[in-house]
Design a protein around this motif. Structure first.
Motif, PDB file in Angstrom:
ATOM      1  N   VAL A  57       0.828  -1.211   0.000  1.00  0.00           N
ATOM      2  CA  VAL A  57       0.000   0.000   0.000  1.00  0.00           C
ATOM      3  C   VAL A  57       0.863   1.261   0.000  1.00  0.00           C
ATOM      4  O   VAL A  57       0.674   2.163  -0.820  1.00  0.00           O
ATOM      5  CB  VAL A  57      -0.949   0.016   1.217  1.00  0.00           C
ATOM      6  CG1 VAL A  57      -1.770   1.294   1.234  1.00  0.00           C
ATOM      7  CG2 VAL A  57      -1.863  -1.195   1.195  1.00  0.00           C
ATOM      8  N   LEU A  58       1.831   1.314   0.912  1.00  0.00           N
ATOM      9  CA  LEU A  58       2.587   2.554   1.098  1.00  0.00           C
ATOM     10  C   LEU A  58       3.423   2.913  -0.123  1.00  0.00           C
ATOM     11  O   LEU A  58       3.604   4.096  -0.424  1.00  0.00           O
ATOM     12  CB  LEU A  58       3.492   2.420   2.322  1.00  0.00           C
ATOM     13  CG  LEU A  58       3.966   3.737   2.943  1.00  0.00           C
ATOM     14  CD1 LEU A  58       2.795   4.565   3.416  1.00  0.00           C
ATOM     15  CD2 LEU A  58       4.918   3.461   4.087  1.00  0.00           C
ATOM     16  N   THR A  59       3.944   1.919  -0.836  1.00  0.00           N
ATOM     17  CA  THR A  59       4.729   2.215  -2.038  1.00  0.00           C
ATOM     18  C   THR A  59       3.910   3.004  -3.046  1.00  0.00           C
ATOM     19  O   THR A  59       4.384   3.987  -3.622  1.00  0.00           O
ATOM     20  CB  THR A  59       5.229   0.910  -2.677  1.00  0.00           C
ATOM     21  OG1 THR A  59       4.140  -0.012  -2.786  1.00  0.00           O
ATOM     22  CG2 THR A  59       6.331   0.278  -1.853  1.00  0.00           C
ATOM     23  N   GLY A  60       2.672   2.590  -3.248  1.00  0.00           N
ATOM     24  CA  GLY A  60       1.810   3.301  -4.193  1.00  0.00           C
ATOM     25  C   GLY A  60       1.404   4.673  -3.697  1.00  0.00           C
ATOM     26  O   GLY A  60       1.374   5.640  -4.461  1.00  0.00           O
ATOM     27  N   THR A  61       1.118   4.785  -2.395  1.00  0.00           N
ATOM     28  CA  THR A  61       0.698   6.068  -1.835  1.00  0.00           C
ATOM     29  C   THR A  61       1.806   7.107  -1.925  1.00  0.00           C
ATOM     30  O   THR A  61       1.587   8.241  -2.370  1.00  0.00           O
ATOM     31  CB  THR A  61       0.289   5.880  -0.356  1.00  0.00           C
ATOM     32  OG1 THR A  61      -0.773   4.925  -0.284  1.00  0.00           O
ATOM     33  CG2 THR A  61      -0.178   7.196   0.241  1.00  0.00           C
ATOM     34  N   VAL A  62       3.023   6.742  -1.520  1.00  0.00           N
ATOM     35  CA  VAL A  62       4.144   7.688  -1.548  1.00  0.00           C
ATOM     36  C   VAL A  62       4.536   8.021  -2.982  1.00  0.00           C
ATOM     37  O   VAL A  62       4.840   9.174  -3.305  1.00  0.00           O
ATOM     38  CB  VAL A  62       5.345   7.116  -0.764  1.00  0.00           C
ATOM     39  CG1 VAL A  62       6.547   8.047  -0.869  1.00  0.00           C
ATOM     40  CG2 VAL A  62       4.977   6.908   0.691  1.00  0.00           C
ATOM     41  N   ALA A  63       4.522   7.023  -3.874  1.00  0.00           N
ATOM     42  CA  ALA A  63       4.907   7.265  -5.264  1.00  0.00           C
ATOM     43  C   ALA A  63       3.944   8.234  -5.948  1.00  0.00           C
ATOM     44  O   ALA A  63       4.368   9.132  -6.680  1.00  0.00           O
ATOM     45  CB  ALA A  63       4.950   5.948  -6.034  1.00  0.00           C
ATOM     46  N   ALA A 304      -2.042  -0.619  -5.077  1.00  0.00           N
ATOM     47  CA  ALA A 304      -1.223  -0.222  -6.225  1.00  0.00           C
ATOM     48  C   ALA A 304      -0.714  -1.420  -7.021  1.00  0.00           C
ATOM     49  O   ALA A 304      -0.830  -1.447  -8.254  1.00  0.00           O
ATOM     50  CB  ALA A 304      -0.048   0.629  -5.735  1.00  0.00           C
ATOM     51  N   LEU A 305      -0.162  -2.416  -6.367  1.00  0.00           N
ATOM     52  CA  LEU A 305       0.439  -3.532  -7.094  1.00  0.00           C
ATOM     53  C   LEU A 305      -0.597  -4.374  -7.823  1.00  0.00           C
ATOM     54  O   LEU A 305      -0.429  -4.701  -9.007  1.00  0.00           O
ATOM     55  CB  LEU A 305       1.240  -4.406  -6.122  1.00  0.00           C
ATOM     56  CG  LEU A 305       2.609  -3.868  -5.715  1.00  0.00           C
ATOM     57  CD1 LEU A 305       3.172  -4.658  -4.550  1.00  0.00           C
ATOM     58  CD2 LEU A 305       3.567  -3.917  -6.896  1.00  0.00           C
ATOM     59  N   ALA A 306      -1.657  -4.742  -7.134  1.00  0.00           N
ATOM     60  CA  ALA A 306      -2.698  -5.542  -7.776  1.00  0.00           C
ATOM     61  C   ALA A 306      -3.326  -4.780  -8.938  1.00  0.00           C
ATOM     62  O   ALA A 306      -3.558  -5.341 -10.023  1.00  0.00           O
ATOM     63  CB  ALA A 306      -3.763  -5.927  -6.753  1.00  0.00           C
ATOM     64  N   ASP A 307      -3.578  -3.487  -8.750  1.00  0.00           N
ATOM     65  CA  ASP A 307      -4.179  -2.680  -9.806  1.00  0.00           C
ATOM     66  C   ASP A 307      -3.242  -2.551 -11.005  1.00  0.00           C
ATOM     67  O   ASP A 307      -3.694  -2.531 -12.152  1.00  0.00           O
ATOM     68  CB  ASP A 307      -4.519  -1.294  -9.259  1.00  0.00           C
ATOM     69  CG  ASP A 307      -5.239  -0.427 -10.272  1.00  0.00           C
ATOM     70  OD1 ASP A 307      -6.392  -0.760 -10.623  1.00  0.00           O
ATOM     71  OD2 ASP A 307      -4.631   0.561 -10.742  1.00  0.00           O
ATOM     72  N   ALA A 308      -1.936  -2.483 -10.766  1.00  0.00           N
ATOM     73  CA  ALA A 308      -0.967  -2.379 -11.865  1.00  0.00           C
ATOM     74  C   ALA A 308      -1.015  -3.625 -12.746  1.00  0.00           C
ATOM     75  O   ALA A 308      -0.978  -3.527 -13.985  1.00  0.00           O
ATOM     76  CB  ALA A 308       0.437  -2.178 -11.306  1.00  0.00           C
ATOM     77  N   PHE A 309      -1.121  -4.807 -12.155  1.00  0.00           N
ATOM     78  CA  PHE A 309      -1.218  -6.029 -12.947  1.00  0.00           C
ATOM     79  C   PHE A 309      -2.552  -6.102 -13.687  1.00  0.00           C
ATOM     80  O   PHE A 309      -2.611  -6.561 -14.836  1.00  0.00           O
ATOM     81  CB  PHE A 309      -1.039  -7.259 -12.054  1.00  0.00           C
ATOM     82  CG  PHE A 309       0.388  -7.565 -11.734  1.00  0.00           C
ATOM     83  CD1 PHE A 309       1.223  -8.122 -12.693  1.00  0.00           C
ATOM     84  CD2 PHE A 309       0.907  -7.307 -10.479  1.00  0.00           C
ATOM     85  CE1 PHE A 309       2.552  -8.417 -12.404  1.00  0.00           C
ATOM     86  CE2 PHE A 309       2.224  -7.586 -10.184  1.00  0.00           C
ATOM     87  CZ  PHE A 309       3.057  -8.143 -11.138  1.00  0.00           C
ATOM     88  N   TYR A 310      -3.632  -5.673 -13.037  1.00  0.00           N
ATOM     89  CA  TYR A 310      -4.935  -5.651 -13.713  1.00  0.00           C
ATOM     90  C   TYR A 310      -4.872  -4.785 -14.963  1.00  0.00           C
ATOM     91  O   TYR A 310      -5.359  -5.158 -16.034  1.00  0.00           O
ATOM     92  CB  TYR A 310      -6.015  -5.110 -12.764  1.00  0.00           C
ATOM     93  CG  TYR A 310      -6.557  -6.123 -11.788  1.00  0.00           C
ATOM     94  CD1 TYR A 310      -7.105  -7.337 -12.224  1.00  0.00           C
ATOM     95  CD2 TYR A 310      -6.548  -5.873 -10.415  1.00  0.00           C
ATOM     96  CE1 TYR A 310      -7.609  -8.257 -11.327  1.00  0.00           C
ATOM     97  CE2 TYR A 310      -7.047  -6.795  -9.506  1.00  0.00           C
ATOM     98  CZ  TYR A 310      -7.575  -7.990  -9.977  1.00  0.00           C
ATOM     99  OH  TYR A 310      -8.072  -8.902  -9.083  1.00  0.00           O
ATOM    100  N   ARG A 311      -4.258  -3.614 -14.857  1.00  0.00           N
ATOM    101  CA  ARG A 311      -4.221  -2.667 -15.969  1.00  0.00           C
ATOM    102  C   ARG A 311      -3.298  -3.118 -17.092  1.00  0.00           C
ATOM    103  O   ARG A 311      -3.449  -2.684 -18.232  1.00  0.00           O
ATOM    104  CB  ARG A 311      -3.795  -1.290 -15.459  1.00  0.00           C
ATOM    105  CG  ARG A 311      -4.883  -0.630 -14.605  1.00  0.00           C
ATOM    106  CD  ARG A 311      -4.365   0.576 -13.878  1.00  0.00           C
ATOM    107  NE  ARG A 311      -3.718   1.519 -14.799  1.00  0.00           N
ATOM    108  CZ  ARG A 311      -2.929   2.503 -14.407  1.00  0.00           C
ATOM    109  NH1 ARG A 311      -2.656   2.643 -13.120  1.00  0.00           N
ATOM    110  NH2 ARG A 311      -2.407   3.309 -15.288  1.00  0.00           N
ATOM    111  N   ARG A 312      -2.340  -3.969 -16.792  1.00  0.00           N
ATOM    112  CA  ARG A 312      -1.469  -4.512 -17.833  1.00  0.00           C
ATOM    113  C   ARG A 312      -2.053  -5.762 -18.477  1.00  0.00           C
ATOM    114  O   ARG A 312      -1.406  -6.398 -19.321  1.00  0.00           O
ATOM    115  CB  ARG A 312      -0.089  -4.811 -17.256  1.00  0.00           C
ATOM    116  CG  ARG A 312       0.700  -3.575 -16.841  1.00  0.00           C
ATOM    117  CD  ARG A 312       0.938  -2.631 -17.997  1.00  0.00           C
ATOM    118  NE  ARG A 312       1.673  -3.261 -19.081  1.00  0.00           N
ATOM    119  CZ  ARG A 312       2.998  -3.295 -19.166  1.00  0.00           C
ATOM    120  NH1 ARG A 312       3.725  -2.689 -18.234  1.00  0.00           N
ATOM    121  NH2 ARG A 312       3.589  -3.894 -20.179  1.00  0.00           N
ATOM    122  N   GLY A 313      -3.276  -6.123 -18.070  1.00  0.00           N
ATOM    123  CA  GLY A 313      -3.954  -7.247 -18.708  1.00  0.00           C
ATOM    124  C   GLY A 313      -3.714  -8.598 -18.069  1.00  0.00           C
ATOM    125  O   GLY A 313      -4.053  -9.630 -18.660  1.00  0.00           O
TER     126      GLY A 313
END
Length: 653
Positions: A57-63, A304-313
């Motif tokens: 969670v925090l990686t996506g929030t700070v980024a 952030a991580l799960a959503d990134a994989f979803y968006r890459r298909g």
């Protein structure tokens, strides 16, 4: 009116109460807990405490909101600062294998009120940490089911529009905390076994994220077209670093568990080093992968991580990441619920907190009352509070604990060890047959009036110097410091160092923005406070310190703890003013608890000797004699009644 003012003796006694240190038992391995944890158990506890919501969670929030792709640099700086603090924890954990973590370390070296305030803040740190992770856990599980849980709650329960509170009550987060509380109550072995299972799954998922993420990486996501690598500049990097400290707070679960370690002198330092190294590497690599997979400004802060994989298909990969992250967050929940009751137990055992929390269950050998009560409080926080507000509040308590532990290392390293007093040259009792005349020059030592007056040998080059005494090489230049009791100058220098660090960091953070200082005054103040910091450091270094090969010791003392102090203070000042306001309110509540309960029920208060009639103390120097005249001294608690007058003729040379 003057008679209503406190006397100087009363103020002195009151200050001594506030700064009294904890008396350690001779056998520190004796405990009511079950010493059953190995180095691997402690290492996995540390990894489980650090690799959880901070990674997912925090990686996506700070980024997205603070640093951009430069979150990588934020994690590197936060990891370095955490390493300095971790080394301090490792030395204390090996030397004082008792539960209590930063609270215990401060109590045995600095003083009671400071230890209580640190412990009070650590309590809040763990409660907020557990609540924040539970909400993140709930959010990730909700994302697997396409936010159906959130929509159902908002529709049937309602929405809150209150600052610092969650948009809706998170019943799922509260429920997982209650379940975890039940498991922790079964004992350290059950908790360790559960942590092993979840940690293994979590590390497998992290390995998958790194491999799959580098395959899907697009270097153009760091290009200027997407905002560049550091869109928020150095200020954003440092602000992100302060928030990223939340990721590394878990390593002190190892120090808090030292009373349940089989061989804490070896296991605690090793476990801290291994867990912090692995966690820092994981955070840096996952941040690289995340910001290369998708543009940083399009990240979903909640998942952030799960959503990134979803968006890459790769929906299946996103589902796997979400499931793995839930396992990782379970380890953080277990770590927080494992550590918090033990901190409370240590405070209650010392009498500074309510005695009911010092009860240990005879079968499971865990403080079950603390586990249940604070598990319920965590569940309440997770039910109503917002995650981001909780994370910001968490960082300040962690940084303050790191600062005091680093200062405690310096103070303790330059103190004499328990029972270690300078070796007397002659007997401390008068022996008529051993008296030498002025020509003999034999040195005889008696008790002094202040308990601090130490007699020294004529040949100081042959004297074995104790910790806290001035080094022989510096004595010709700093001879006036030789009259102080060993460790006193170092303690004053540590206070001066911390004040200089606060002033220096305040100028760096607020000098150009809030204070609007002209260039000449800004530069002058930086030079002055830097000199104060460096001179304090040099003054500490000019004294002898303890050297032990039996337990781990942090290298480069006092430099390493001093760097930790100044970096922690700088990061604290980077936090928002609202965080400081809430922190001040929490401190005031803590002071009410301490002065209303702790100071009166402290076990150190019970150990203090009661006022009694004592005899005068005196010294005999070479080349002279002193007629013995012992007089009764009226205890300070009794009214002064005419003491016998002492004429100067009573003492003749």
């Amino acid at each position: 009116m003057a008679r209503w003012l406190p006397r100087s003796t009363d103020l002195t006694r009151f200050c001594q109460k506030l700064n009294r240190v904890k008396t350690l038992e001779d056998d520190m391995m004796e405990t009511s807990f079950n010493r059953c944890l190995s180095t691997i158990d402690l290492t996995l506890l540390g990894i489980g405490g650090m690799v959880g919501s901070g990674l997912y969670v925090l990686t996506g929030t700070v980024a997205k909101e603070i640093a951009g792709p430069a979150v990588i640099v934020s994690f590197i700086i936060a990891g370095f600062a955490s390493l300095l603090a971790a080394l301090c924890y490792a030395e204390f954990g090996a030397r004082v294998p008792k539960t209590g973590s930063a609270y215990m370390f401060t109590y045995v070296s600095v003083g009671e009120i400071w230890a209580f305030l640190i412990g009070w803040n650590v309590l809040l740190e763990y409660m907020i940490g557990g609540a924040a992770v539970a909400r993140a856990w709930s959010g990730y599980l909700d994302s697997i089911f396409n936010h159906k849980i959130k929509n159902f709650t908002e529709t049937h329960v309602g929405v809150w529009q209150v600052p610092f509170l969650a948009r809706y009550p998170d019943f799922l987060a509260a429920a997982i905390l209650l379940v975890a509380t039940a498991f922790i109550s079964f004992g350290a072995k059950v908790s360790s076994w559960l942590n092993h299972v979840f940690s293994a799954i979590s590390m497998g998922v992290i390995l998958f994220i790194l491999i799959m993420g580098f395959v899907l990486a697009k270097p153009k996501n760091w290009s200027t077209q997407e905002g560049g690598f550091a869109p928020y500049g150095l200020s954003g990097i440092m602000a992100g670093t302060a928030t990223c400290f939340y990721a590394f707070v878990g390593f002190d679960v190892i120090a808090a568990s030292s009373e349940e370690a089989r061989n804490p002198q070896r296991a605690v330092p090793r476990a801290i080093a291994f867990s912090l190294g692995l966690a820092t590497g994981a955070y840096i690599l996952v941040s690289v992968v995340l910001t290369l997979m998708v543009p940083w400004h399009t990240l979903d802060p909640d998942s952030a991580l799960a959503d990134a994989f979803y968006r890459r298909g790769y929906a299946w990969a996103g589902f796997l990441v979400a499931a793995g992250s839930i396992c990782a967050m379970n380890t953080v929940l277990l770590s927080n619920l494992f550590s918090l009751p033990r901190i409370v137990y240590a405070m209650a055992e010392d009498g500074l907190f309510f005695q009911v929390f010092s009860r240990v269950h005879p079968r499971t050998q865990v403080p079950v009352v603390g586990i249940v009560v604070f598990g319920l409080l965590m569940a309440l926080l997770a039910l109503v509070f917002d995650l981001e507000a909780l994370v910001q509040f968490l960082s300040i308590g962690t940084l303050l604990a790191y600062t005091f532990v680093a200062a405690s290392i310096i103070v303790l390293r330059f103190q004499q060890q328990k029972g270690n007093v300078p070796a007397p040259v002659a007997s401390s009792r008068p022996n008529p047959e051993s008296h030498e005349g002025p020509s003999g020059g034999e040195l005889k030592e008696y008790e002094s009036f202040s308990d601090k007056l130490q007699l020294v040998d004529r040949d100081k080059s042959k004297e074995q110097r104790e910790p806290g005494q001035l080094k022989a090489a510096f004595e010709p230049y700093l001879e006036f410091l030789s009259d102080f009791y060993p460790g006193e100058v170092v303690t004053v220098a540590v206070v001066t160092l911390m004040v200089s660090a606060i002033c220096l960091c305040s100028i760096l953070v607020f000098g150009n923005t809030h204070l609007h200082l002209p260039t000449w005054s800004y530069s002058l103040l930086l030079v002055l406070f830097s000199l104060g910091f460096l001179l304090s450091l040099l003054l500490i270094w000019a004294h002898e310190q303890q050297h032990s090969t039996q337990t781990f010791q942090i290298p480069l003392v006092p430099l390493s703890p001093a760097l930790s102090i100044i970096l922690n203070i700088y990061l604290m000042l980077k936090l928002s003013y609202m965080t400081w306001l809430r922190f001040a309110i929490w401190l005031l509540l803590g002071l009410l608890v301490y002065f209303g309960y702790g100071i009166w029920h402290s076990k150190e208060n019970l150990r203090e000797p009661r006022p009694q009639r004592v005899s005068a103390r005196y010294v005999v120097f070479p080349g002279g004699s002193l007629e013995e005249r012992v007089q009764a001294v009226q205890p300070s608690s009794q009214p002064a009644t005419g003491l016998p007058d002492t004429d100067t003729d009573d003492c003749k040379r």
